[in-house]
Design a protein around this motif. Structure first.
Motif, short mmCIF file in Angstrom:
data_model
loop_
_atom_site.label_atom_id
_atom_site.label_comp_id
_atom_site.label_asym_id
_atom_site.label_seq_id
_atom_site.Cartn_x
_atom_site.Cartn_y
_atom_site.Cartn_z
N GLN A 1 -61.01 -145.64 -60.12
CA GLN A 1 -61.36 -144.50 -59.28
C GLN A 1 -62.38 -144.89 -58.22
OE1 GLN A 1 -63.79 -140.84 -60.48
NE2 GLN A 1 -61.70 -140.01 -60.51
N THR A 2 -63.33 -145.74 -58.58
CA THR A 2 -64.32 -146.22 -57.61
C THR A 2 -63.64 -146.92 -56.44
OG1 THR A 2 -65.97 -146.48 -59.36
CG2 THR A 2 -66.34 -147.69 -57.30
N LYS A 3 -62.62 -147.72 -56.74
CA LYS A 3 -61.95 -148.49 -55.69
C LYS A 3 -60.97 -147.66 -54.88
CE LYS A 3 -59.52 -152.83 -54.85
NZ LYS A 3 -59.12 -154.14 -55.40
N PHE A 4 -60.24 -146.75 -55.53
CA PHE A 4 -59.15 -146.06 -54.84
C PHE A 4 -59.41 -144.58 -54.57
CE2 PHE A 4 -57.20 -149.68 -57.03
CZ PHE A 4 -56.57 -150.30 -55.96
N GLY A 5 -60.54 -144.06 -55.05
CA GLY A 5 -60.89 -142.68 -54.77
C GLY A 5 -60.30 -141.71 -55.77
N ASN A 6 -60.89 -140.50 -55.77
CA ASN A 6 -60.49 -139.52 -56.78
C ASN A 6 -59.25 -138.71 -56.40
OD1 ASN A 6 -61.47 -137.80 -54.83
ND2 ASN A 6 -63.25 -137.12 -55.99
N GLN A 7 -58.60 -139.06 -55.29
CA GLN A 7 -57.32 -138.42 -54.99
C GLN A 7 -56.14 -139.26 -55.49
OE1 GLN A 7 -57.86 -137.65 -50.71
NE2 GLN A 7 -57.90 -135.47 -51.22
N ARG A 8 -56.42 -140.53 -55.79
CA ARG A 8 -55.34 -141.39 -56.30
C ARG A 8 -55.55 -141.77 -57.76
NH1 ARG A 8 -53.78 -146.34 -53.19
NH2 ARG A 8 -51.92 -146.02 -54.47
N VAL A 9 -56.77 -141.70 -58.23
CA VAL A 9 -57.07 -141.91 -59.65
C VAL A 9 -57.96 -140.75 -60.07
CG1 VAL A 9 -58.08 -143.45 -61.37
CG2 VAL A 9 -56.96 -144.42 -59.34
N PHE A 10 -57.43 -139.86 -60.89
CA PHE A 10 -58.18 -138.62 -61.12
C PHE A 10 -58.00 -138.09 -62.54
CE2 PHE A 10 -54.16 -137.63 -58.96
CZ PHE A 10 -53.58 -136.69 -59.80
N ASP A 11 -59.02 -137.32 -62.95
CA ASP A 11 -58.99 -136.66 -64.24
C ASP A 11 -58.20 -135.37 -64.17
OD1 ASP A 11 -60.64 -138.52 -65.59
OD2 ASP A 11 -62.44 -137.60 -64.74
N THR A 12 -57.71 -134.95 -65.31
CA THR A 12 -56.97 -133.69 -65.41
C THR A 12 -57.62 -132.81 -66.47
OG1 THR A 12 -55.48 -134.43 -67.16
CG2 THR A 12 -54.83 -134.92 -64.89
N SER A 13 -57.20 -131.57 -66.51
CA SER A 13 -57.61 -130.71 -67.61
C SER A 13 -56.94 -131.19 -68.90
CB SER A 13 -57.21 -129.25 -67.33
OG SER A 13 -55.80 -129.15 -67.16
N LEU A 14 -57.47 -130.73 -70.03
CA LEU A 14 -56.97 -131.19 -71.31
C LEU A 14 -55.72 -130.38 -71.69
CD1 LEU A 14 -59.27 -132.07 -74.34
CD2 LEU A 14 -56.80 -131.79 -74.45
N SER A 15 -54.64 -130.71 -71.02
CA SER A 15 -53.36 -130.06 -71.29
C SER A 15 -52.26 -131.08 -71.06
CB SER A 15 -53.15 -128.85 -70.37
OG SER A 15 -51.81 -128.41 -70.43
N GLU A 16 -51.67 -131.57 -72.14
CA GLU A 16 -50.61 -132.56 -71.99
C GLU A 16 -49.39 -131.96 -71.31
OE1 GLU A 16 -53.54 -134.05 -74.68
OE2 GLU A 16 -52.42 -132.16 -74.77
N GLU A 17 -49.11 -130.69 -71.57
CA GLU A 17 -48.05 -129.99 -70.84
C GLU A 17 -48.32 -130.05 -69.35
OE1 GLU A 17 -45.61 -126.69 -69.23
OE2 GLU A 17 -45.42 -127.58 -71.21
N GLY A 18 -49.59 -129.83 -68.97
CA GLY A 18 -49.95 -129.87 -67.56
C GLY A 18 -49.90 -131.27 -66.98
N ILE A 19 -50.29 -132.27 -67.76
CA ILE A 19 -50.27 -133.65 -67.27
C ILE A 19 -48.85 -134.07 -66.92
CG2 ILE A 19 -50.63 -136.06 -67.93
CD1 ILE A 19 -53.07 -135.07 -69.58
N ILE A 20 -47.91 -133.83 -67.82
CA ILE A 20 -46.53 -134.26 -67.57
C ILE A 20 -45.84 -133.35 -66.55
CG2 ILE A 20 -44.30 -134.79 -68.61
CD1 ILE A 20 -46.65 -136.66 -69.40
N GLY A 21 -46.05 -132.04 -66.65
CA GLY A 21 -45.46 -131.14 -65.65
C GLY A 21 -45.96 -131.45 -64.25
#
Length: 688
Positions: A409-429
């Motif tokens: 994330q430090t190298k590529f920024g938080n728009q290309r490497v980012f955290d998500t909410s804790l929802s696996e349904e949301g991560i895959i969807g």
């Protein structure tokens, strides 16, 4: 001109009337003739929902607008360009249409070259939400970070009924939309019932809009979906708000469901007074009253009714006369193997060309662990391909719970490497929506067991290409650590890779060392198919799995096994952490053992295995997953079916017993296959 007049001045009400009559006539043709005659086997009516959807379609004016809809959304598709013949033919399961007879006719899609696209729908409730939110994030990225002007002002619209607001998908998408301020419109058509269950069982008070006013960054609108002026005004306000603010809105419209949930539903759970009330609230009747006030004459309306009826009758006849889909093509479009590239989704549909790759490693001197190998592979692919996105819970500043994404994330920024909410349904969807927009998502599920809430999205993702007859696909990589480590437990230590082998359309790979981890991950990120990348926890930093980094061009073809040891008396087939234990067992014996690391579960290297078994005439399969219905059972059955005459002993399996993984280290080790147990089994088979 007052605001009320402004809201309707750009609506072609004659076209609204035409589309309304077209949708209504198709439904009635299906309900009164085609379904009773068994020409249609599965029918879902849109009667009562049409006006709102037609007006919505007329407000989708940006060609990059995207719609994630559900099985009652045909009026919208008709508005966006779907023909009556294709609509009816799809319900008849004839050639052409949405899916070439592979999917239910009302589970639609529309790869629209002339305007907004309708993403592939699914037959389950609520699964349309997170892909729609993912596409909204893609719009935001493409417009702001990638400076693609054509995406400026584009919006994602997600349609759903009142029943769908109770699902995980709805709440996950709502969280994504409001925390990231995404350009998405939640379009809730509340007809009061989820099949036979009233709305107040789906959400407290029966009105989802009333419950969401505390949500930050969410514009709430609500009203009638049957009153032409009111409905038009609300839809225009909602779409204009999302475009102007690049942020989310929810519009809840009340509509009647004038037929049952499906053709077979007689609505016995509704009393006569309610049924009459819904008839009185018919938007077609209200539209007619509205347009006869100076827009269309009675004679014009009658002529239009007659014209549309004839059009639908003709379309139904032509649809019925279409050919049946050819069964010889039924196994095509599970994967993109040498076939035409899908129209929408993934890197290949946009013409992206990857650099040259090599199956020959250019190994460095220093040995590295699997963690570093994966991290370096991700880093290089992120550098050369701006469409790769890495995301999941804790992958950003923390660098992942196993440190695999550390520093990215430090190298590529938080728009290309980012955290998500804790929802696996949301991560895959979310990954599905981003893939539709041309990105290559590399999503992380922290542990194999935690993929369970995402099962619906994972299963649907694998079948997208097949059920749309290769119109759409959503290639992605899902990184998933699992298996035993310093200890066990039922939650973090599960492997269960056989579960994903049953998910049609997915590739499943299991690297056993740092070199293969780099090669398989790079192949997965450059594939036009979706891949489960299983990272064994015990191998992430083990001495056995350390290998030199094989270079930035190295790939391992998915589906190609590796021979770890040549032998002539018995073949051992294994993968993952069991590779080390099988090699240890072979070292203890004087027996000539051939060991094959499968590396890919789906597809698996049948050719190499068959050649080996024909040579040794004996086979032992060793895996960490539970014995019953583990993937070893499939390999064993295939060998027994096709190589029986070559066998000098029965094919045997050594696997984990049918229990969860225990936490206590001694208990765990007592049931895991180890070198001693493997050696015993080898001797037993050789002496058979």
């Amino acid at each position: 001109m007052n605001r009320k007049q402004e809201l309707h001045i750009d609506i072609d009400w004659k076209q609204v009337a035409r589309l309304m009559l077209l949708s209504r006539n198709i439904d009635e043709k299906e309900e009164n003739e085609l379904t009773p005659e068994k020409k249609i086997l599965y029918q879902f009516s849109s009667k009562g929902h049409e006006l709102a959807q037609i007006l919505l379609g007329m407000n989708l004016t940006n060609p990059k607008d995207m719609v994630s809809a559900y099985y009652r959304s045909r009026p919208l598709l008709l508005t966006l360009g779907l023909t009556a013949e294709d609509a009816i033919a799809s319900n008849m399961a004839k050639s052409g249409g949405y899916s070439e007879g592979r999917d239910i006719g009302t589970v639609c899609n529309l790869p629209n070259e002339k305007g907004p696209t309708v993403l592939p729908m699914a037959g389950d409730v609520g699964s349309q939400y997170t892909p729609g939110a993912g596409y909204a994030q893609a719009i935001q990225l493409l417009s702001q970070a990638y400076q693609k002007e054509e995406y400026n002002g584009a919006i994602s619209v997600i349609l759903g009924g009142d029943g769908s607001v109770a699902t995980n998908g709805f709440w996950s998408a709502l969280t994504m939309a409001t925390t990231l301020n995404l350009p998405v419109l939640f379009f809730v058509e509340d007809n009061g019932y989820g099949i036979s269950v009233k709305s107040n069982f789906q959400t407290p008070g029966g009105n989802i809009a009333n419950n969401l006013y505390s949500f930050k960054n969410l514009k709430i609108l609500k009203g009638s979906g049957t009153e032409p002026e009111e409905t038009s005004g609300l839809i225009k306000q909602a779409t204009e708000y999302v475009r102007a603010h690049n942020g989310p809105a929810l519009l809840r419209l009340t509509v009647p469901r004038l037929n049952g949930h499906s053709f077979q539903d007689n609505q016995a759970y509704k009393d006569d007074a309610l049924l009459q009330q819904e008839i009185n609230n018919d938007p077609l009747k209200k539209l007619k009253e509205f347009v006869l006030k100076g827009m269309i004459s009675e004679k014009e309306w009658n002529n239009l009714e007659s014209e549309i009826k004839n059009e639908v009758d003709k379309a139904a006849e032509e649809a019925w006369n279409r050919s049946e889909p050819e069964s010889k093509n039924l196994t095509e479009a599970l994967y993109n193997d040498g076939m035409e590239v899908q129209k929408i989704g993934g890197l290949y549909s946009s013409g992206y060309e990857f650099p040259e790759s090599s199956m020959e490693p250019k190994s460095e001197k220093q040995r590295i662990n699997v963690v570093e190998s994966i991290r370096r592979t991700l880093e290089h692919e992120l550098e050369i391909n701006e469409k790769i996105l890495v995301f999941g819970e804790d992958v950003g500043a923390k660098g992942g719970v196993h440190a695999v994404t550390s520093g990215l994330q430090t190298k590529f920024g938080n728009q290309r490497v980012f955290d998500t909410s804790l929802s696996e349904e949301g991560i895959i969807g979310r990954a599905v929506g981003l893939a539709y927009a041309g990105f290559m998502p590399v999503a992380e599920i922290q542990f194999r067991k935690y993929a369970d809430p995402a099962t619906e999205q994972l299963k649907n993702t694998g079948t997208i290409r097949w059920r749309t007859a290769n119109k759409f696909a959503a290639p992605m990589v899902v990184r998933m650590p699992g298996g035993f480590a310093k200890c066990g437990d039922p939650w973090h230590s599960e492997s269960n890779e056989a579960f994903f082998a049953k998910m049609i359309g997915w590739q499943v790979v299991v690297p056993a060392n740092a070199e293969d981890a780099a090669g398989l991950l790079r192949s997965a990120m450059r594939s036009n198919n979706s891949t489960i990348f299983f990272e064994h926890r015990n191998l992430l930093d083990s001495k056995y799995s350390r290998k030199p980094y094989p270079g930035d061009d190295f790939v391992v073809p998915i589906g190609q096994a590796k021979k770890l040891k040549d032998g002539s008396e018995i073949t051992i087939i294994t993968w993952g952490a069991m590779c080390e234990r099988c090699e240890e067992a072979a070292e203890e014996l004087d027996t000539s053992v051939e060991i094959i690391d499968l590396r890919s579960i789906i597809p698996w290297d049948k050719k190499m295995i068959f050649e080996s078994v024909k040579k040794t005439n004996r086979c032992l399969i060793v895996h960490e997953d539970n014995r019953t219905a583990g993937f070893g059972a499939e390999i064993s059955a295939t060998i027994s079916d096709e190589l029986f005459k070559y066998l000098d002993a029965p094919v045997q399996r050594l696997a984990f017993p049918d229990i969860p993984v225990p936490y206590n280290v001694d208990l765990m080790n007592s049931v895991l296959p180890d070198a001693g147990k493997i050696a015993e089994k080898i001797e037993e088979l050789v002496e058979f």
